[in-house]
Scaffold this active site. Structure first.
Site, PDB file in Angstrom:
ATOM      1  N   HIS A  11     -29.886  51.897  21.751  1.00 28.41           N
ATOM      2  CA  HIS A  11     -29.614  52.187  23.154  1.00 28.41           C
ATOM      3  C   HIS A  11     -28.723  53.424  23.238  1.00 28.41           C
ATOM      4  O   HIS A  11     -27.930  53.659  22.333  1.00 28.41           O
ATOM      5  CB  HIS A  11     -28.886  50.997  23.791  1.00 28.41           C
ATOM      6  CG  HIS A  11     -28.818  51.054  25.284  1.00 28.41           C
ATOM      7  ND1 HIS A  11     -27.840  51.757  25.955  1.00 28.41           N
ATOM      8  CD2 HIS A  11     -29.616  50.523  26.232  1.00 28.41           C
ATOM      9  CE1 HIS A  11     -28.043  51.635  27.257  1.00 28.41           C
ATOM     10  NE2 HIS A  11     -29.108  50.894  27.455  1.00 28.41           N
ATOM     11  N   HIS A  61     -38.035  54.126  29.128  1.00 33.52           N
ATOM     12  CA  HIS A  61     -37.079  53.455  30.023  1.00 33.52           C
ATOM     13  C   HIS A  61     -37.590  52.045  30.298  1.00 33.52           C
ATOM     14  O   HIS A  61     -37.745  51.244  29.381  1.00 33.52           O
ATOM     15  CB  HIS A  61     -36.923  54.292  31.303  1.00 33.52           C
ATOM     16  CG  HIS A  61     -35.775  53.913  32.184  1.00 33.52           C
ATOM     17  ND1 HIS A  61     -34.776  53.031  31.832  1.00 33.52           N
ATOM     18  CD2 HIS A  61     -35.472  54.319  33.459  1.00 33.52           C
ATOM     19  CE1 HIS A  61     -33.915  52.918  32.838  1.00 33.52           C
ATOM     20  NE2 HIS A  61     -34.298  53.684  33.839  1.00 33.52           N
ATOM     21  N   ASP A 108     -34.664  44.891  26.437  1.00 36.30           N
ATOM     22  CA  ASP A 108     -36.140  44.877  26.449  1.00 36.30           C
ATOM     23  C   ASP A 108     -36.736  44.094  25.284  1.00 36.30           C
ATOM     24  O   ASP A 108     -37.932  43.817  25.276  1.00 36.30           O
ATOM     25  CB  ASP A 108     -36.672  46.318  26.412  1.00 36.30           C
ATOM     26  CG  ASP A 108     -36.146  47.144  27.570  1.00 36.30           C
ATOM     27  OD1 ASP A 108     -35.608  48.252  27.333  1.00 36.30           O
ATOM     28  OD2 ASP A 108     -36.219  46.628  28.700  1.00 36.30           O
TER      29      ASP A 108
HETATM   30  C1  MLT Z   1     -31.176  50.171  31.666  1.00 39.36           C
HETATM   31  O1  MLT Z   1     -30.786  49.044  31.904  1.00 39.36           O
HETATM   32  O2  MLT Z   1     -31.414  50.990  32.543  1.00 39.36           O
HETATM   33  C2  MLT Z   1     -31.469  50.543  30.263  1.00 39.36           C
HETATM   34  O3  MLT Z   1     -30.762  49.764  29.377  1.00 39.36           O
HETATM   35  C3  MLT Z   1     -31.319  52.013  29.989  1.00 39.36           C
HETATM   36  C4  MLT Z   1     -29.965  52.617  30.131  1.00 39.36           C
HETATM   37  O4  MLT Z   1     -29.013  51.993  30.501  1.00 39.36           O
HETATM   38  O5  MLT Z   1     -29.879  53.833  29.852  1.00 39.36           O
END
Ligand code: MLT
Length: 484
Positions: A356, A317, A412
């Protein structure tokens, strides 16, 4: 609302429409058990269901058919329970580890379209908000549903900045950590510890009380993060300066040395504003699901936020931005990219920062982060890793292996490269994700606390363990094992 079951009897769905009512009236109606056929009481502006918004299921075990309503592209999992082989049967459940295809709540905060690569906060495209807003402006939007007027923004910013100070004992608590303690572990523990300084925070059913804790948490997050950063470096803590903006104050508490007044570099503070906006919310991601699950027990928002930070700390995460930098360090130069890609395709390595759960297209946040990188490098000098990353992206996006799997850079992929250029060590990267995401967690928590559908989160399971069996005395267990 029970779902009738009879041989091939199609349940005639009652036409539904939506009205908005004050939560208090809603709870009164539900408490009094008032049921208005065909009326779906929910948040303003929700959709209607048509007569054929139903699903007819035939259970081949019993040849029974069932008709259940389709609600906004979903079926209520509890509508499946009536599908039984006999009266003693528990009935059907859904099985969906990791919620691959399960909506766990209603939400009006953030909209994602993973196929088109669209992200909107309260209806506003992320690109416009990142370009035109400050972080606290977007925080107000996420929490209140509307962009603030100039006067509302002034009051809101003043309120948040007046809550940046922490109790002096927090510093003693912080001093207890080992000098090389991971900042995420420090953040999780100190945020949880705040719940002991604000016992009133337990009154979570009171909206005014919730609001007070929301302001406290948003105000104090940068302070705790900066204290953890300076503790790590053995430097004295710097008190917050409420006259500064949210990000400039954070930089002040991180990097102020002996100068009387810290002057934050405007390009870097603007970059932080944008990065904070991009990370503020992302609907039902893992850490937000943790916030809602823990919050559903009516735990106070400090310990609940600590749980969300814990979820974010995982490398799958929020910790992914740290992993990307490790990967780029390992690749080392552009010449080694094709070799690395080979290892990714053979399954030996993972292309961190790519792919993602929701986005099957370019993560709109990654595009903006890339732009911010160039602005930051003007001030900090170019981080050579950006050229490896840009090449890696170029090669991956033209390679059938990644195209077929719809793997694109996510938020990320580039963020760690910027943070490093700004002087942050990789173990700080997830902290920089957690500070702004606190706003999203709290907006989702507030929404959950007001949602009449909310109940304590308590999933069922598919039991695959031993059937009932009798106790075996210890003296007989060898034989038991031998005969097993
Ligand atoms: C987020 O911003 O929390 C990440 O991209 C992970 C997600 O959305 O599942």
């Amino acid at each position: 609302m029970g779902v009738a079951r009879a041989k091939t009897q199609a349940r005639r769905p009652v036409p539904r429409f939506v009205i908005s009512v004050d939560i208090k009236v809603l709870k009164l109606l539900f408490r009094e058990g008032v049921e208005v056929p065909g009326v779906q009481l929910w948040m303003k502006g929700q959709g209607k269901t048509m007569d054929n918004d139903t699903l007819t299921i035939t259970d081949n075990r019993t040849k029974q058919t069932y008709t259940i309503p389709i609600y906004r592209g979903t079926v209520h999992a509890t509508d499946l329970r009536q599908i039984k082989t006999d009266p003693g049967d528990f009935g059907l459940m859904t099985y969906d580890p990791a919620f691959m295809n399960t909506a766990s709540c209603h939400s009006a905060i953030t909209y994602l379209d993973g196929d088109k690569g669209i992200l909107r906060y309260r209806g506003y495209p992320i690109e416009q908000l990142a370009e035109k807003c400050t972080f606290l402006e977007v925080a107000y939007l996420l929490l209140n549903g509307e962009l603030p007027t100039a006067h509302q923004l002034e009051l809101w910013s003043g309120e948040v900045m007046s809550h940046t100070m922490t109790h002096e004992n927090v510093k003693k608590f912080m001093d207890g950590f080992h000098h090389d303690a991971h900042p995420m572990g420090v953040l999780i523990s100190t945020v949880a510890a705040l719940s002991t300084f604000y016992p009133d925070a337990r009154n979570v059913t009171d909206a005014d009380c919730r609001r007070r804790q929301v302001v406290r948490l948003i105000g104090k997050m940068p302070t705790l993060a900066a204290y953890a950063y300076r503790h790590r470096l053995g430097m004295p803590y710097v008190y917050p300066d409420p006259e500064l903006s949210y990000t400039k104050n954070y930089m002040n508490m991180l990097w102020k040395r002996t100068e009387p007044k810290y002057a934050a570099n405007p390009v870097l503070s603007h970059a932080l504003e944008v990065l904070f906006i991009l990370h503020a919310d992302h609907e039902q991601n893992c850490s937000t699901s943790a916030m809602r699950a823990v919050g559903s027990s009516h735990a106070d928002p400090f310990v609940t936020t600590a749980a969300a930070i814990a979820a974010l700390s995982g490398p799958l995460h929020g910790g992914a931005n740290e992993e990307v930098l490790r990967m780029l360090d390992e690749i080392g130069s552009k010449d080694h990219i094709s070799e690395f890609i080979k290892h990714v395709k053979s399954g030996e390595r993972k292309l961190m920062g790519f792919g993602h759960r929701v986005y099957k297209n370019y993560d709109p946040r990654a595009r903006i982060v890339k732009q911010v990188a160039e602005e930051v490098f003007e001030v900090t000098g170019r981080n050579p890793k950006i050229d490896i990353a840009l090449d890696l992206e170029r090669i991956a996006l033209s390679d059938e292996y990644f195209i077929k799997r719809r793997l694109y850079p996510n938020v990320d992929f580039y963020s760690g490269i910027i943070y490093q250029a700004m002087g942050f060590t990789p173990d700080q990267f997830t902290v920089l994700f957690g500070i702004p995401r606190t706003v999203g967690w709290l907006a989702q928590w507030q929404e959950m606390m007001q949602d009449p559908d909310t109940k304590i989160a308590r999933p069922r399971q598919v039991y695959v363990g031993e059937e009932a069996r009798d106790f075996v005395p210890i003296t007989l267990r060898d034989r038991e094992l031998a005969s097993a």
